[in-house]
Design a protein around this motif. Structure first.
Motif, PDB file in Angstrom:
ATOM      1  N   VAL A 349      35.899  43.034  35.211  1.00 46.01           N
ATOM      2  CA  VAL A 349      36.934  42.756  36.704  1.00 46.01           C
ATOM      3  C   VAL A 349      36.715  41.355  37.153  1.00 46.01           C
ATOM      4  O   VAL A 349      37.931  40.946  37.706  1.00 46.01           O
ATOM      5  CB  VAL A 349      36.237  43.589  37.665  1.00 46.01           C
ATOM      6  N   LYS A 350      35.597  40.894  37.143  1.00 45.61           N
ATOM      7  CA  LYS A 350      35.405  39.143  37.706  1.00 45.61           C
ATOM      8  C   LYS A 350      36.444  38.046  36.611  1.00 45.61           C
ATOM      9  O   LYS A 350      37.211  36.904  37.112  1.00 45.61           O
ATOM     10  CB  LYS A 350      34.086  39.189  37.958  1.00 45.61           C
ATOM     11  N   MET A 351      35.770  38.486  35.437  1.00 42.71           N
ATOM     12  CA  MET A 351      36.327  38.170  34.354  1.00 42.71           C
ATOM     13  C   MET A 351      38.419  38.133  33.891  1.00 42.71           C
ATOM     14  O   MET A 351      39.036  36.747  33.732  1.00 42.71           O
ATOM     15  CB  MET A 351      36.270  37.970  32.856  1.00 42.71           C
ATOM     16  N   ILE A 352      38.270  39.520  34.156  1.00 36.16           N
ATOM     17  CA  ILE A 352      39.650  39.585  34.174  1.00 36.16           C
ATOM     18  C   ILE A 352      40.243  38.815  35.663  1.00 36.16           C
ATOM     19  O   ILE A 352      41.794  38.526  35.904  1.00 36.16           O
ATOM     20  CB  ILE A 352      40.177  40.707  34.507  1.00 36.16           C
ATOM     21  N   ALA A 353      39.674  39.001  36.883  1.00 35.78           N
ATOM     22  CA  ALA A 353      40.738  38.032  37.441  1.00 35.78           C
ATOM     23  C   ALA A 353      40.736  36.703  38.029  1.00 35.78           C
ATOM     24  O   ALA A 353      41.496  36.525  38.276  1.00 35.78           O
ATOM     25  CB  ALA A 353      39.722  38.801  39.191  1.00 35.78           C
ATOM     26  N   GLY A 354      38.972  36.816  37.885  1.00 36.55           N
ATOM     27  CA  GLY A 354      39.657  34.782  36.751  1.00 36.55           C
ATOM     28  C   GLY A 354      40.366  34.881  36.645  1.00 36.55           C
ATOM     29  O   GLY A 354      40.906  32.924  36.847  1.00 36.55           O
ATOM     30  N   ALA A 355      40.550  35.042  35.373  1.00 31.82           N
ATOM     31  CA  ALA A 355      42.142  34.728  34.229  1.00 31.82           C
ATOM     32  C   ALA A 355      43.367  34.679  34.925  1.00 31.82           C
ATOM     33  O   ALA A 355      44.511  34.329  34.520  1.00 31.82           O
ATOM     34  CB  ALA A 355      41.736  35.521  32.843  1.00 31.82           C
ATOM     35  N   GLY A 356      43.640  35.573  36.182  1.00 36.99           N
ATOM     36  CA  GLY A 356      44.475  35.548  36.924  1.00 36.99           C
ATOM     37  C   GLY A 356      45.165  37.281  36.743  1.00 36.99           C
ATOM     38  O   GLY A 356      46.640  37.887  37.431  1.00 36.99           O
ATOM     39  N   GLY A 357      44.474  38.060  36.067  1.00 39.21           N
ATOM     40  CA  GLY A 357      44.848  39.483  35.961  1.00 39.21           C
ATOM     41  C   GLY A 357      44.983  40.939  37.192  1.00 39.21           C
ATOM     42  O   GLY A 357      44.394  40.125  38.368  1.00 39.21           O
ATOM     43  N   SER A 358      45.017  41.737  36.602  1.00 40.04           N
ATOM     44  CA  SER A 358      44.802  42.242  38.215  1.00 40.04           C
ATOM     45  C   SER A 358      44.023  43.557  38.040  1.00 40.04           C
ATOM     46  O   SER A 358      44.052  43.949  36.506  1.00 40.04           O
ATOM     47  CB  SER A 358      46.280  43.056  38.738  1.00 40.04           C
ATOM     48  N   VAL A 359      43.178  44.528  39.014  1.00 38.20           N
ATOM     49  CA  VAL A 359      42.183  45.506  38.307  1.00 38.20           C
ATOM     50  C   VAL A 359      41.911  46.303  39.415  1.00 38.20           C
ATOM     51  O   VAL A 359      42.700  46.164  40.823  1.00 38.20           O
ATOM     52  CB  VAL A 359      40.833  45.695  37.775  1.00 38.20           C
ATOM     53  N   VAL A 360      42.408  47.902  39.263  1.00 39.02           N
ATOM     54  CA  VAL A 360      42.352  49.098  39.671  1.00 39.02           C
ATOM     55  C   VAL A 360      41.543  49.945  39.649  1.00 39.02           C
ATOM     56  O   VAL A 360      41.117  50.189  38.367  1.00 39.02           O
ATOM     57  CB  VAL A 360      43.657  49.824  39.528  1.00 39.02           C
ATOM     58  N   THR A 361      41.030  50.185  40.855  1.00 35.03           N
ATOM     59  CA  THR A 361      39.566  51.005  40.427  1.00 35.03           C
ATOM     60  C   THR A 361      40.120  52.350  41.166  1.00 35.03           C
ATOM     61  O   THR A 361      40.487  52.892  42.259  1.00 35.03           O
ATOM     62  CB  THR A 361      38.016  50.782  41.318  1.00 35.03           C
ATOM     63  N   GLN A 362      38.964  53.790  40.931  1.00 32.28           N
ATOM     64  CA  GLN A 362      39.715  54.887  41.219  1.00 32.28           C
ATOM     65  C   GLN A 362      38.566  54.791  42.213  1.00 32.28           C
ATOM     66  O   GLN A 362      37.145  54.038  42.215  1.00 32.28           O
ATOM     67  CB  GLN A 362      38.741  55.917  40.111  1.00 32.28           C
TER      68      GLN A 362
END
Length: 404
Positions: A349-362
Protein backbone atom coordinates in the motif's frame (compact mmCIF):
# COMPACT_ATOMS: atom_id res chain seq x y z
CA UNK A 1 -8.77 -32.26 26.36
CA UNK A 2 -12.46 -33.07 26.61
CA UNK A 3 -13.62 -36.16 24.75
CA UNK A 4 -17.33 -36.63 24.12
CA UNK A 5 -19.43 -34.83 26.70
CA UNK A 6 -17.50 -35.27 29.94
CA UNK A 7 -15.37 -32.72 31.77
CA UNK A 8 -16.06 -29.61 29.68
CA UNK A 9 -16.69 -27.40 32.68
CA UNK A 10 -13.55 -28.57 34.44
CA UNK A 11 -11.42 -27.94 31.36
CA UNK A 12 -12.78 -24.44 30.92
CA UNK A 13 -12.22 -23.64 34.57
CA UNK A 14 -8.65 -24.88 34.40
CA UNK A 15 -7.89 -22.46 31.58
CA UNK A 16 -9.97 -19.59 32.99
CA UNK A 17 -13.53 -18.47 32.41
CA UNK A 18 -12.51 -16.13 29.58
CA UNK A 19 -10.66 -18.80 27.62
CA UNK A 20 -11.63 -19.36 24.00
CA UNK A 21 -13.90 -22.42 23.86
CA UNK A 22 -13.16 -24.78 20.95
CA UNK A 23 -14.88 -27.92 19.68
CA UNK A 24 -12.98 -30.33 17.42
CA UNK A 25 -15.00 -32.57 15.08
CA UNK A 26 -13.13 -35.19 13.02
CA UNK A 27 -13.67 -38.90 12.42
CA UNK A 28 -9.96 -39.63 13.02
CA UNK A 29 -9.15 -40.13 16.69
CA UNK A 30 -5.50 -39.36 15.89
CA UNK A 31 -6.31 -36.01 14.33
CA UNK A 32 -8.75 -35.10 17.10
CA UNK A 33 -6.07 -35.89 19.65
CA UNK A 34 -3.35 -33.91 17.88
CA UNK A 35 -5.48 -30.82 17.30
CA UNK A 36 -6.87 -30.95 20.82
CA UNK A 37 -3.40 -31.21 22.35
CA UNK A 38 -1.99 -28.40 20.22
CA UNK A 39 -4.83 -26.06 21.14
CA UNK A 40 -4.74 -26.86 24.83
CA UNK A 41 -1.04 -26.08 24.91
CA UNK A 42 -1.92 -22.51 23.91
CA UNK A 43 -2.69 -20.05 26.66
CA UNK A 44 -6.25 -18.78 26.53
CA UNK A 45 -7.78 -21.79 24.72
CA UNK A 46 -9.94 -24.58 26.17
CA UNK A 47 -11.03 -27.60 24.13
CA UNK A 48 -14.56 -28.17 25.41
CA UNK A 49 -15.70 -30.88 23.01
CA UNK A 50 -14.20 -33.56 20.75
CA UNK A 51 -16.46 -35.61 18.47
CA UNK A 52 -16.12 -38.16 15.68
CA UNK A 53 -19.04 -36.98 13.52
CA UNK A 54 -21.35 -34.07 12.89
CA UNK A 55 -24.37 -35.56 14.65
CA UNK A 56 -22.56 -35.84 17.98
CA UNK A 57 -21.32 -32.26 17.56
CA UNK A 58 -24.82 -30.93 16.83
CA UNK A 59 -26.23 -32.80 19.82
CA UNK A 60 -23.54 -31.41 22.14
CA UNK A 61 -23.07 -27.85 20.89
CA UNK A 62 -25.63 -26.27 23.23
CA UNK A 63 -23.89 -27.72 26.27
CA UNK A 64 -20.33 -26.99 25.12
CA UNK A 65 -21.07 -23.42 23.97
CA UNK A 66 -17.99 -23.21 21.71
CA UNK A 67 -16.66 -19.99 20.24
CA UNK A 68 -14.91 -21.91 17.47
CA UNK A 69 -15.59 -25.29 15.83
CA UNK A 70 -12.95 -27.07 13.74
CA UNK A 71 -15.17 -29.17 11.46
CA UNK A 72 -14.02 -31.99 9.19
CA UNK A 73 -15.83 -32.42 5.89
CA UNK A 74 -15.79 -36.21 5.38
CA UNK A 75 -17.28 -38.08 8.35
CA UNK A 76 -19.67 -41.03 8.80
CA UNK A 77 -23.30 -40.66 9.93
CA UNK A 78 -23.31 -36.87 9.46
CA UNK A 79 -20.67 -35.08 7.39
CA UNK A 80 -19.44 -31.56 7.90
CA UNK A 81 -21.58 -29.93 5.22
CA UNK A 82 -24.74 -31.41 6.70
CA UNK A 83 -23.74 -30.39 10.22
CA UNK A 84 -22.68 -26.85 9.25
CA UNK A 85 -26.10 -25.15 9.04
CA UNK A 86 -27.38 -27.08 12.06
CA UNK A 87 -24.46 -25.90 14.19
CA UNK A 88 -24.92 -22.31 13.05
CA UNK A 89 -28.64 -22.50 13.79
CA UNK A 90 -27.98 -23.72 17.33
CA UNK A 91 -24.95 -21.56 18.13
CA UNK A 92 -25.33 -17.96 16.97
CA UNK A 93 -22.26 -16.45 15.34
CA UNK A 94 -20.08 -19.47 16.07
CA UNK A 95 -16.86 -19.38 14.04
CA UNK A 96 -16.56 -22.59 12.02
CA UNK A 97 -13.30 -23.59 10.33
CA UNK A 98 -13.80 -26.29 7.70
CA UNK A 99 -10.99 -28.85 7.65
CA UNK A 100 -10.27 -31.14 4.71
CA UNK A 101 -7.51 -32.75 2.68
CA UNK A 102 -6.33 -30.83 -0.35
CA UNK A 103 -8.37 -32.33 -3.19
CA UNK A 104 -10.35 -30.68 -5.97
CA UNK A 105 -13.60 -31.99 -4.49
CA UNK A 106 -12.84 -30.77 -1.00
CA UNK A 107 -11.66 -27.40 -2.30
CA UNK A 108 -15.00 -26.95 -4.04
CA UNK A 109 -16.89 -28.03 -0.91
CA UNK A 110 -14.83 -25.72 1.30
CA UNK A 111 -15.61 -22.70 -0.85
CA UNK A 112 -19.30 -23.66 -0.88
CA UNK A 113 -19.17 -23.91 2.92
CA UNK A 114 -18.05 -20.27 3.11
CA UNK A 115 -21.20 -19.21 1.27
CA UNK A 116 -23.26 -21.16 3.83
CA UNK A 117 -21.77 -19.45 6.86
CA UNK A 118 -18.40 -21.06 7.59
CA UNK A 119 -15.80 -18.50 8.63
CA UNK A 120 -12.73 -20.10 7.08
CA UNK A 121 -11.15 -23.36 5.96
CA UNK A 122 -7.85 -25.10 6.48
CA UNK A 123 -6.41 -27.81 4.22
CA UNK A 124 -5.08 -30.85 6.08
CA UNK A 125 -1.95 -32.73 4.99
CA UNK A 126 -2.76 -36.03 3.30
CA UNK A 127 -1.67 -38.42 6.07
CA UNK A 128 -1.68 -38.51 9.87
CA UNK A 129 2.11 -38.62 9.90
CA UNK A 130 2.30 -35.48 7.75
CA UNK A 131 -0.16 -33.71 10.03
CA UNK A 132 1.81 -34.60 13.16
CA UNK A 133 5.03 -33.18 11.70
CA UNK A 134 3.58 -30.14 9.91
CA UNK A 135 4.61 -27.01 11.79
CA UNK A 136 2.81 -24.82 9.25
CA UNK A 137 -0.50 -26.66 9.68
CA UNK A 138 -0.29 -26.31 13.45
CA UNK A 139 0.67 -22.62 13.22
CA UNK A 140 -2.07 -21.79 10.70
CA UNK A 141 -4.77 -23.68 12.60
CA UNK A 142 -3.86 -22.06 15.91
CA UNK A 143 -3.77 -18.59 14.35
CA UNK A 144 -7.18 -19.07 12.72
CA UNK A 145 -8.73 -20.35 15.95
CA UNK A 146 -7.38 -17.43 17.97
CA UNK A 147 -8.24 -14.76 15.45
CA UNK A 148 -11.73 -15.93 14.56
CA UNK A 149 -12.59 -16.73 18.17
CA UNK A 150 -11.42 -13.34 19.40
CA UNK A 151 -13.35 -11.67 16.58
CA UNK A 152 -16.53 -13.49 17.60
CA UNK A 153 -16.08 -12.42 21.22
CA UNK A 154 -15.51 -8.83 20.12
CA UNK A 155 -18.69 -8.71 18.03
CA UNK A 156 -20.77 -10.10 20.88
CA UNK A 157 -19.23 -7.76 23.44
CA UNK A 158 -17.77 -10.66 25.44
CA UNK A 159 -14.53 -10.74 27.42
CA UNK A 160 -11.45 -11.32 25.27
CA UNK A 161 -9.23 -14.35 25.97
CA UNK A 162 -5.72 -13.74 27.25
CA UNK A 163 -3.33 -15.36 24.78
CA UNK A 164 -0.32 -14.22 26.78
CA UNK A 165 0.96 -11.76 24.16
CA UNK A 166 1.62 -8.04 24.40
CA UNK A 167 1.21 -7.64 20.66
CA UNK A 168 -1.88 -6.30 18.94
CA UNK A 169 -5.03 -8.40 19.18
CA UNK A 170 -5.12 -11.34 16.74
CA UNK A 171 -6.13 -10.20 13.28
CA UNK A 172 -5.55 -6.51 14.09
CA UNK A 173 -1.81 -5.87 13.89
CA UNK A 174 -0.52 -2.34 13.82
CA UNK A 175 1.31 -1.48 10.63
CA UNK A 176 4.43 0.66 10.90
CA UNK A 177 3.90 4.27 9.94
CA UNK A 178 4.81 5.30 6.43
CA UNK A 179 7.83 7.56 6.06
CA UNK A 180 7.00 11.25 6.05
CA UNK A 181 8.40 11.59 2.53
CA UNK A 182 5.73 9.23 1.20
CA UNK A 183 2.81 11.04 2.80
CA UNK A 184 0.41 13.24 0.88
CA UNK A 185 -1.90 15.85 2.44
CA UNK A 186 -4.23 13.84 4.64
CA UNK A 187 -7.47 14.22 6.53
CA UNK A 188 -8.46 12.42 9.71
CA UNK A 189 -11.48 10.12 9.44
CA UNK A 190 -13.38 8.52 12.30
CA UNK A 191 -14.28 4.97 11.35
CA UNK A 192 -17.59 3.41 12.43
CA UNK A 193 -17.48 0.92 15.27
CA UNK A 194 -14.09 2.01 16.58
CA UNK A 195 -12.89 3.89 19.59
CA UNK A 196 -9.64 5.00 21.16
CA UNK A 197 -6.37 5.39 19.27
CA UNK A 198 -7.54 3.36 16.27
CA UNK A 199 -10.60 5.57 15.70
CA UNK A 200 -8.76 8.33 13.81
CA UNK A 201 -7.33 7.10 10.51
CA UNK A 202 -5.53 9.52 8.20
CA UNK A 203 -6.80 9.42 4.63
CA UNK A 204 -5.10 10.83 1.55
CA UNK A 205 -6.73 12.21 -1.62
CA UNK A 206 -7.39 9.92 -4.56
CA UNK A 207 -4.92 10.07 -7.42
CA UNK A 208 -5.74 12.52 -10.18
CA UNK A 209 -4.78 9.82 -12.69
CA UNK A 210 -7.43 7.41 -13.97
CA UNK A 211 -6.48 3.83 -12.99
CA UNK A 212 -5.31 1.41 -15.65
CA UNK A 213 -5.33 -1.60 -13.29
CA UNK A 214 -7.28 -2.79 -10.25
CA UNK A 215 -5.12 -4.77 -7.80
CA UNK A 216 -6.79 -6.63 -4.92
CA UNK A 217 -5.43 -8.40 -1.86
CA UNK A 218 -7.53 -10.58 0.46
CA UNK A 219 -7.39 -13.51 2.85
CA UNK A 220 -9.79 -14.80 5.52
CA UNK A 221 -13.32 -14.04 4.34
CA UNK A 222 -11.92 -12.97 0.99
CA UNK A 223 -13.70 -15.37 -1.39
CA UNK A 224 -17.14 -14.05 -0.40
CA UNK A 225 -15.95 -10.43 -0.20
CA UNK A 226 -14.37 -10.66 -3.66
CA UNK A 227 -17.58 -11.92 -5.20
CA UNK A 228 -19.64 -9.24 -3.43
CA UNK A 229 -17.40 -6.45 -4.71
CA UNK A 230 -16.91 -7.72 -8.25
CA UNK A 231 -20.60 -8.56 -8.74
CA UNK A 232 -21.44 -5.01 -7.70
CA UNK A 233 -19.38 -3.47 -10.51
CA UNK A 234 -20.92 -3.35 -13.98
CA UNK A 235 -19.44 -5.77 -16.51
CA UNK A 236 -18.54 -2.86 -18.78
CA UNK A 237 -16.40 -1.25 -16.09
CA UNK A 238 -14.91 -4.60 -15.02
CA UNK A 239 -13.76 -5.13 -18.61
CA UNK A 240 -12.23 -1.66 -18.88
CA UNK A 241 -9.06 -2.62 -16.95
CA UNK A 242 -7.16 -5.77 -16.02
CA UNK A 243 -7.88 -6.99 -12.49
CA UNK A 244 -5.15 -8.81 -10.55
CA UNK A 245 -5.93 -10.63 -7.32
CA UNK A 246 -3.83 -12.24 -4.62
CA UNK A 247 -6.05 -14.24 -2.29
CA UNK A 248 -4.28 -16.31 0.36
CA UNK A 249 -5.15 -19.82 -0.81
CA UNK A 250 -3.44 -23.14 -1.44
CA UNK A 251 -3.15 -24.77 -4.88
CA UNK A 252 -6.42 -26.09 -6.37
CA UNK A 253 -8.47 -23.59 -4.36
CA UNK A 254 -7.39 -20.61 -6.50
CA UNK A 255 -8.46 -22.31 -9.73
CA UNK A 256 -11.89 -23.03 -8.28
CA UNK A 257 -12.12 -19.48 -6.93
CA UNK A 258 -11.61 -18.27 -10.49
CA UNK A 259 -14.48 -20.43 -11.68
CA UNK A 260 -16.76 -19.03 -8.98
CA UNK A 261 -15.87 -15.43 -9.83
CA UNK A 262 -16.42 -16.09 -13.55
CA UNK A 263 -19.92 -17.43 -12.82
CA UNK A 264 -20.70 -14.51 -10.53
CA UNK A 265 -19.52 -11.73 -12.85
CA UNK A 266 -19.59 -13.05 -16.39
CA UNK A 267 -15.98 -11.89 -16.76
CA UNK A 268 -13.26 -14.48 -17.27
CA UNK A 269 -11.34 -15.08 -14.03
CA UNK A 270 -8.54 -17.62 -13.83
CA UNK A 271 -5.07 -18.25 -12.47
CA UNK A 272 -2.39 -16.11 -14.06
CA UNK A 273 0.18 -17.91 -16.21
CA UNK A 274 3.89 -17.17 -16.32
CA UNK A 275 4.77 -14.96 -19.30
CA UNK A 276 1.14 -14.09 -20.02
CA UNK A 277 0.46 -10.54 -21.18
CA UNK A 278 -2.00 -8.69 -18.96
CA UNK A 279 -5.08 -7.48 -20.82
CA UNK A 280 -8.12 -5.42 -19.94
CA UNK A 281 -11.29 -7.41 -19.49
CA UNK A 282 -9.71 -10.31 -17.63
CA UNK A 283 -9.30 -11.20 -13.96
CA UNK A 284 -5.99 -12.80 -13.03
CA UNK A 285 -5.65 -14.72 -9.75
CA UNK A 286 -2.30 -15.59 -8.18
CA UNK A 287 -2.02 -19.40 -8.23
CA UNK A 288 -1.85 -21.06 -4.83
CA UNK A 289 1.75 -21.70 -3.83
CA UNK A 290 3.27 -19.03 -6.12
CA UNK A 291 3.74 -15.28 -5.90
CA UNK A 292 2.29 -13.38 -8.87
CA UNK A 293 4.16 -10.28 -10.02
CA UNK A 294 3.29 -7.86 -12.83
CA UNK A 295 6.37 -6.75 -14.73
CA UNK A 296 6.81 -4.57 -17.80
CA UNK A 297 8.44 -6.60 -20.57
CA UNK A 298 9.00 -4.71 -23.81
CA UNK A 299 6.60 -2.08 -22.49
CA UNK A 300 3.81 -4.64 -21.98
CA UNK A 301 2.52 -5.63 -18.51
CA UNK A 302 3.33 -9.32 -18.14
CA UNK A 303 2.74 -11.90 -15.44
CA UNK A 304 5.74 -13.38 -13.68
CA UNK A 305 5.14 -16.31 -11.33
CA UNK A 306 7.69 -16.51 -8.55
CA UNK A 307 8.46 -19.63 -6.49
CA UNK A 308 10.41 -17.71 -3.85
CA UNK A 309 9.96 -18.08 -0.10
CA UNK A 310 6.74 -17.03 1.66
CA UNK A 311 6.32 -13.33 2.38
CA UNK A 312 4.50 -12.47 5.62
CA UNK A 313 4.11 -16.25 6.04
CA UNK A 314 2.04 -16.27 2.83
CA UNK A 315 2.51 -17.71 -0.64
CA UNK A 316 1.05 -16.14 -2.69
CA UNK A 317 1.47 -12.84 -0.90
CA UNK A 318 -0.05 -9.44 -1.62
CA UNK A 319 3.03 -7.29 -0.95
CA UNK A 320 5.13 -8.67 -3.85
CA UNK A 321 2.26 -8.16 -6.30
CA UNK A 322 1.52 -4.62 -5.11
CA UNK A 323 5.19 -3.65 -5.13
CA UNK A 324 5.73 -5.05 -8.64
CA UNK A 325 2.86 -3.16 -10.25
CA UNK A 326 4.14 0.23 -9.10
CA UNK A 327 7.07 0.04 -11.52
CA UNK A 328 4.69 -0.99 -14.32
CA UNK A 329 1.68 1.27 -13.81
CA UNK A 330 3.01 4.11 -11.66
CA UNK A 331 0.23 6.40 -10.45
CA UNK A 332 -2.43 4.65 -12.59
CA UNK A 333 -3.15 2.02 -9.92
CA UNK A 334 -6.24 1.44 -7.81
CA UNK A 335 -5.51 -0.96 -4.96
CA UNK A 336 -8.05 -2.68 -2.71
CA UNK A 337 -7.44 -4.54 0.54
CA UNK A 338 -10.26 -6.77 1.72
CA UNK A 339 -10.77 -8.82 4.88
CA UNK A 340 -7.92 -11.03 6.03
CA UNK A 341 -5.59 -12.09 8.83
CA UNK A 342 -2.15 -10.56 9.32
CA UNK A 343 -0.66 -7.46 7.74
CA UNK A 344 0.19 -8.63 4.21
CA UNK A 345 -0.32 -5.78 1.75
CA UNK A 346 0.52 -2.89 4.12
CA UNK A 347 4.01 -2.40 2.68
CA UNK A 348 2.59 -2.65 -0.85
CA UNK A 349 0.00 0.00 0.00
CA UNK A 350 2.84 2.38 0.84
CA UNK A 351 4.48 1.58 -2.50
CA UNK A 352 1.26 2.26 -4.44
CA UNK A 353 0.69 5.53 -2.56
CA UNK A 354 4.33 6.51 -3.00
CA UNK A 355 3.95 6.03 -6.77
CA UNK A 356 0.87 8.28 -6.74
CA UNK A 357 -1.82 5.60 -6.91
CA UNK A 358 -4.92 5.14 -4.75
CA UNK A 359 -5.94 2.44 -2.25
CA UNK A 360 -9.31 1.55 -0.72
CA UNK A 361 -9.71 -0.78 2.26
CA UNK A 362 -12.61 -2.63 3.84
CA UNK A 363 -13.78 -1.39 7.24
CA UNK A 364 -13.54 -3.28 10.52
CA UNK A 365 -17.23 -3.87 11.08
CA UNK A 366 -17.82 -5.75 7.81
CA UNK A 367 -14.50 -7.63 7.75
CA UNK A 368 -14.40 -11.24 8.91
CA UNK A 369 -10.95 -10.28 10.23
CA UNK A 370 -9.65 -6.68 10.22
CA UNK A 371 -6.00 -7.66 10.05
CA UNK A 372 -4.91 -6.85 6.50
CA UNK A 373 -7.31 -3.94 5.90
CA UNK A 374 -6.62 -2.60 9.38
CA UNK A 375 -2.86 -2.65 8.84
CA UNK A 376 -3.34 -0.96 5.46
CA UNK A 377 -5.62 1.71 6.92
CA UNK A 378 -3.19 2.45 9.73
CA UNK A 379 -0.44 3.35 7.26
CA UNK A 380 -2.32 6.59 6.53
CA UNK A 381 -1.84 5.87 2.83
CA UNK A 382 -5.43 4.91 1.91
CA UNK A 383 -8.04 7.10 0.28
CA UNK A 384 -11.09 5.41 1.83
CA UNK A 385 -12.04 2.82 4.46
CA UNK A 386 -15.48 1.51 3.54
CA UNK A 387 -18.06 -1.11 4.50
CA UNK A 388 -18.20 -4.01 2.07
CA UNK A 389 -21.50 -2.95 0.49
CA UNK A 390 -20.11 0.50 -0.40
CA UNK A 391 -16.88 -0.64 -2.03
CA UNK A 392 -18.20 -1.63 -5.47
CA UNK A 393 -19.81 1.75 -6.12
CA UNK A 394 -16.64 3.57 -5.11
CA UNK A 395 -14.39 1.31 -7.21
CA UNK A 396 -16.65 1.79 -10.25
CA UNK A 397 -16.62 5.57 -9.85
CA UNK A 398 -12.82 5.70 -9.60
CA UNK A 399 -12.30 3.32 -12.53
CA UNK A 400 -14.50 5.60 -14.64
CA UNK A 401 -12.19 8.48 -13.80
CA UNK A 402 -14.42 10.13 -11.21
CA UNK A 403 -13.88 10.90 -7.55
CA UNK A 404 -16.27 9.62 -4.83
Amino acid sequence: MVTGTSGATAAATAQGTDSLRVMVVDDSVVIRGLIGRWLEEEQGISVVGSHRNGKLAVDDVDRCEPDVIVLDIDMPEMDGMTALPLLIQKRRNVAIIMSSTLTQRNAEISLRALSLGASDYIPKPESNSEISTSASFRRDLTAKVKTLGARRRQRLGLAQPDFGSTNAAPGRPAAPAAPASARAPAAAATLPGQSGASAAISLRPYSSVRPRVLAIGSSTGGPQALQTVLKGISATVLRSVPIVITQHMPPTFTRILGEHITKATGVEAREGEHGEQVQAGRIYIAPGGQHMLIKSIGGTPTIELNDGPPVNFCKPAVDPMFESITATYGSAILGLILTGMGHDGAQGVKMIAGAGGSVVTQDEETSVVWGMPGAAAQTGMCSAVLPLDKIATTIETVLKGGRP
